[in-house]
Design a protein around this motif. Structure first.
Motif, PDB file in Angstrom:
ATOM      1  N   ASN A  82       0.824  -1.208   0.000  1.00 35.39           N
ATOM      2  CA  ASN A  82       0.000   0.000   0.000  1.00 35.39           C
ATOM      3  C   ASN A  82       0.859   1.259   0.000  1.00 35.39           C
ATOM      4  O   ASN A  82       0.521   2.242  -0.629  1.00 35.39           O
ATOM      5  CB  ASN A  82      -0.940   0.024   1.203  1.00 35.39           C
ATOM      6  N   GLU A  83       1.962   1.228   0.741  1.00 33.00           N
ATOM      7  CA  GLU A  83       2.866   2.383   0.775  1.00 33.00           C
ATOM      8  C   GLU A  83       3.472   2.614  -0.605  1.00 33.00           C
ATOM      9  O   GLU A  83       3.568   3.753  -1.064  1.00 33.00           O
ATOM     10  CB  GLU A  83       3.968   2.160   1.818  1.00 33.00           C
ATOM     11  N   LEU A  84       3.861   1.558  -1.274  1.00 39.73           N
ATOM     12  CA  LEU A  84       4.398   1.691  -2.633  1.00 39.73           C
ATOM     13  C   LEU A  84       3.331   2.179  -3.604  1.00 39.73           C
ATOM     14  O   LEU A  84       3.618   2.980  -4.497  1.00 39.73           O
ATOM     15  CB  LEU A  84       4.980   0.356  -3.106  1.00 39.73           C
ATOM     16  N   ASP A  85       2.117   1.696  -3.433  1.00 47.19           N
ATOM     17  CA  ASP A  85       1.019   2.162  -4.283  1.00 47.19           C
ATOM     18  C   ASP A  85       0.795   3.656  -4.096  1.00 47.19           C
ATOM     19  O   ASP A  85       0.575   4.389  -5.063  1.00 47.19           O
ATOM     20  CB  ASP A  85      -0.274   1.414  -3.964  1.00 47.19           C
ATOM     21  N   PHE A  86       0.849   4.110  -2.853  1.00 42.82           N
ATOM     22  CA  PHE A  86       0.695   5.529  -2.556  1.00 42.82           C
ATOM     23  C   PHE A  86       1.797   6.339  -3.237  1.00 42.82           C
ATOM     24  O   PHE A  86       1.529   7.329  -3.909  1.00 42.82           O
ATOM     25  CB  PHE A  86       0.723   5.750  -1.034  1.00 42.82           C
ATOM     26  N   ASP A  87       3.053   5.901  -3.077  1.00 47.15           N
ATOM     27  CA  ASP A  87       4.178   6.605  -3.704  1.00 47.15           C
ATOM     28  C   ASP A  87       4.036   6.637  -5.224  1.00 47.15           C
ATOM     29  O   ASP A  87       4.312   7.659  -5.858  1.00 47.15           O
ATOM     30  CB  ASP A  87       5.508   5.937  -3.327  1.00 47.15           C
ATOM     31  N   ALA A  88       3.579   5.544  -5.804  1.00 45.60           N
ATOM     32  CA  ALA A  88       3.397   5.482  -7.252  1.00 45.60           C
ATOM     33  C   ALA A  88       2.300   6.443  -7.711  1.00 45.60           C
ATOM     34  O   ALA A  88       2.422   7.081  -8.761  1.00 45.60           O
ATOM     35  CB  ALA A  88       3.065   4.053  -7.675  1.00 45.60           C
ATOM     36  N   GLU A  89       1.248   6.555  -6.904  1.00 49.19           N
ATOM     37  CA  GLU A  89       0.152   7.459  -7.257  1.00 49.19           C
ATOM     38  C   GLU A  89       0.603   8.924  -7.211  1.00 49.19           C
ATOM     39  O   GLU A  89       0.267   9.713  -8.088  1.00 49.19           O
ATOM     40  CB  GLU A  89      -1.025   7.229  -6.301  1.00 49.19           C
ATOM     41  N   VAL A  90       1.388   9.276  -6.207  1.00 48.08           N
ATOM     42  CA  VAL A  90       1.921  10.637  -6.100  1.00 48.08           C
ATOM     43  C   VAL A  90       2.843  10.914  -7.289  1.00 48.08           C
ATOM     44  O   VAL A  90       2.760  11.977  -7.921  1.00 48.08           O
ATOM     45  CB  VAL A  90       2.661  10.854  -4.761  1.00 48.08           C
ATOM     46  N   LEU A  91       3.717   9.976  -7.597  1.00 47.03           N
ATOM     47  CA  LEU A  91       4.640  10.142  -8.719  1.00 47.03           C
ATOM     48  C   LEU A  91       3.894  10.299 -10.039  1.00 47.03           C
ATOM     49  O   LEU A  91       4.224  11.173 -10.846  1.00 47.03           O
ATOM     50  CB  LEU A  91       5.611   8.959  -8.798  1.00 47.03           C
ATOM     51  N   ALA A  92       2.875   9.486 -10.262  1.00 53.19           N
ATOM     52  CA  ALA A  92       2.091   9.589 -11.494  1.00 53.19           C
ATOM     53  C   ALA A  92       1.417  10.953 -11.595  1.00 53.19           C
ATOM     54  O   ALA A  92       1.375  11.552 -12.673  1.00 53.19           O
ATOM     55  CB  ALA A  92       1.052   8.470 -11.548  1.00 53.19           C
ATOM     56  N   CYS A  93       0.916  11.455 -10.483  1.00 54.45           N
ATOM     57  CA  CYS A  93       0.280  12.782 -10.468  1.00 54.45           C
ATOM     58  C   CYS A  93       1.301  13.858 -10.820  1.00 54.45           C
ATOM     59  O   CYS A  93       1.018  14.752 -11.629  1.00 54.45           O
ATOM     60  CB  CYS A  93      -0.332  13.036  -9.098  1.00 54.45           C
ATOM     61  N   LYS A  94       2.480  13.775 -10.237  1.00 53.69           N
ATOM     62  CA  LYS A  94       3.521  14.773 -10.520  1.00 53.69           C
ATOM     63  C   LYS A  94       3.940  14.724 -11.986  1.00 53.69           C
ATOM     64  O   LYS A  94       4.120  15.774 -12.618  1.00 53.69           O
ATOM     65  CB  LYS A  94       4.725  14.556  -9.609  1.00 53.69           C
ATOM     66  N   LYS A  95       4.084  13.545 -12.539  1.00 53.47           N
ATOM     67  CA  LYS A  95       4.458  13.421 -13.954  1.00 53.47           C
ATOM     68  C   LYS A  95       3.381  14.017 -14.854  1.00 53.47           C
ATOM     69  O   LYS A  95       3.686  14.717 -15.820  1.00 53.47           O
ATOM     70  CB  LYS A  95       4.689  11.957 -14.322  1.00 53.47           C
ATOM     71  N   LYS A  96       2.124  13.732 -14.518  1.00 54.31           N
ATOM     72  CA  LYS A  96       1.013  14.258 -15.307  1.00 54.31           C
ATOM     73  C   LYS A  96       1.017  15.784 -15.293  1.00 54.31           C
ATOM     74  O   LYS A  96       0.896  16.428 -16.339  1.00 54.31           O
ATOM     75  CB  LYS A  96      -0.313  13.721 -14.755  1.00 54.31           C
ATOM     76  N   TYR A  97       1.212  16.369 -14.115  1.00 55.76           N
ATOM     77  CA  TYR A  97       1.171  17.826 -14.013  1.00 55.76           C
ATOM     78  C   TYR A  97       2.439  18.489 -14.535  1.00 55.76           C
ATOM     79  O   TYR A  97       2.372  19.628 -15.000  1.00 55.76           O
ATOM     80  CB  TYR A  97       0.816  18.277 -12.593  1.00 55.76           C
ATOM     81  N   ARG A  98       3.554  17.802 -14.514  1.00 55.97           N
ATOM     82  CA  ARG A  98       4.745  18.383 -15.135  1.00 55.97           C
ATOM     83  C   ARG A  98       4.467  18.630 -16.617  1.00 55.97           C
ATOM     84  O   ARG A  98       4.818  19.674 -17.165  1.00 55.97           O
ATOM     85  CB  ARG A  98       5.963  17.474 -14.956  1.00 55.97           C
ATOM     86  N   GLU A  99       3.786  17.687 -17.251  1.00 60.12           N
ATOM     87  CA  GLU A  99       3.429  17.849 -18.669  1.00 60.12           C
ATOM     88  C   GLU A  99       2.382  18.955 -18.853  1.00 60.12           C
ATOM     89  O   GLU A  99       2.481  19.756 -19.775  1.00 60.12           O
ATOM     90  CB  GLU A  99       2.927  16.528 -19.254  1.00 60.12           C
ATOM     91  N   LYS A 100       1.398  19.006 -17.961  1.00 57.60           N
ATOM     92  CA  LYS A 100       0.368  20.052 -18.066  1.00 57.60           C
ATOM     93  C   LYS A 100       0.974  21.436 -17.840  1.00 57.60           C
ATOM     94  O   LYS A 100       0.590  22.407 -18.495  1.00 57.60           O
ATOM     95  CB  LYS A 100      -0.752  19.809 -17.055  1.00 57.60           C
TER      96      LYS A 100
END
Length: 134
Positions: A82-100
């Motif tokens: 679950n902790e890794l899933d949380f970290d992955a979700e935060v990372l995916a959000c940051k990658k998405k917004y870096r592009e936006k």
């Protein structure tokens, strides 16, 4: 200097609805300081700020939702997965917004945003620590 003042005023007024929360005065001061810090460190023009900060508000809201989801799971028995899933979700959000963010500001500023955000959090933490020592 005039551009910076106009930018800060625009940002402040565009963020006012966000501050209608309990303890809003304290959080409002922090958020205004954060916006000013980001504007200064990224050297955003008024036009860039006008395009960037609505996206920033969306980003901040998504990160808050992720954090809320994590906190709601804290009461439950959490596993390493679950902790890794949380970290992955935060990372995916940051990658998405870096592009936006690249649609509103130059890529170099977009890439630097997360570093500037971290610097602000570190400064805020140090300030709070020094106040607690007094």
């Amino acid at each position: 200097m005039k551009r910076l003042l106009i930018t800060c005023c625009f940002i402040l007024f565009s963020c006012l609805p966000i501050f209608a929360q309990k303890d809003s005065n304290r959080f409002q001061k922090i958020e205004v300081a954060k916006i000013a810090y980001i504007t200064k460190k990224l050297d955003l023009s008024p036009q860039e700020a006008e395009k960037f900060f609505p996206l920033y508000n969306q980003y901040r809201n998504e990160i808050r939702q992720i954090m809320h989801k994590k906190r709601s799971e804290d009461g439950l028995k959490r596993s390493y997965r679950n902790e890794l899933d949380f970290d992955a979700e935060v990372l995916a959000c940051k990658k998405k917004y870096r592009e936006k963010f690249k649609t509103a500001i130059p890529a170099s500023k977009s890439s630097r945003f997360f570093e500037v955000e971290r610097e602000f959090r570190e400064q805020l933490f140090k300030e709070l620590q020094s106040r607690n020592r007094r």
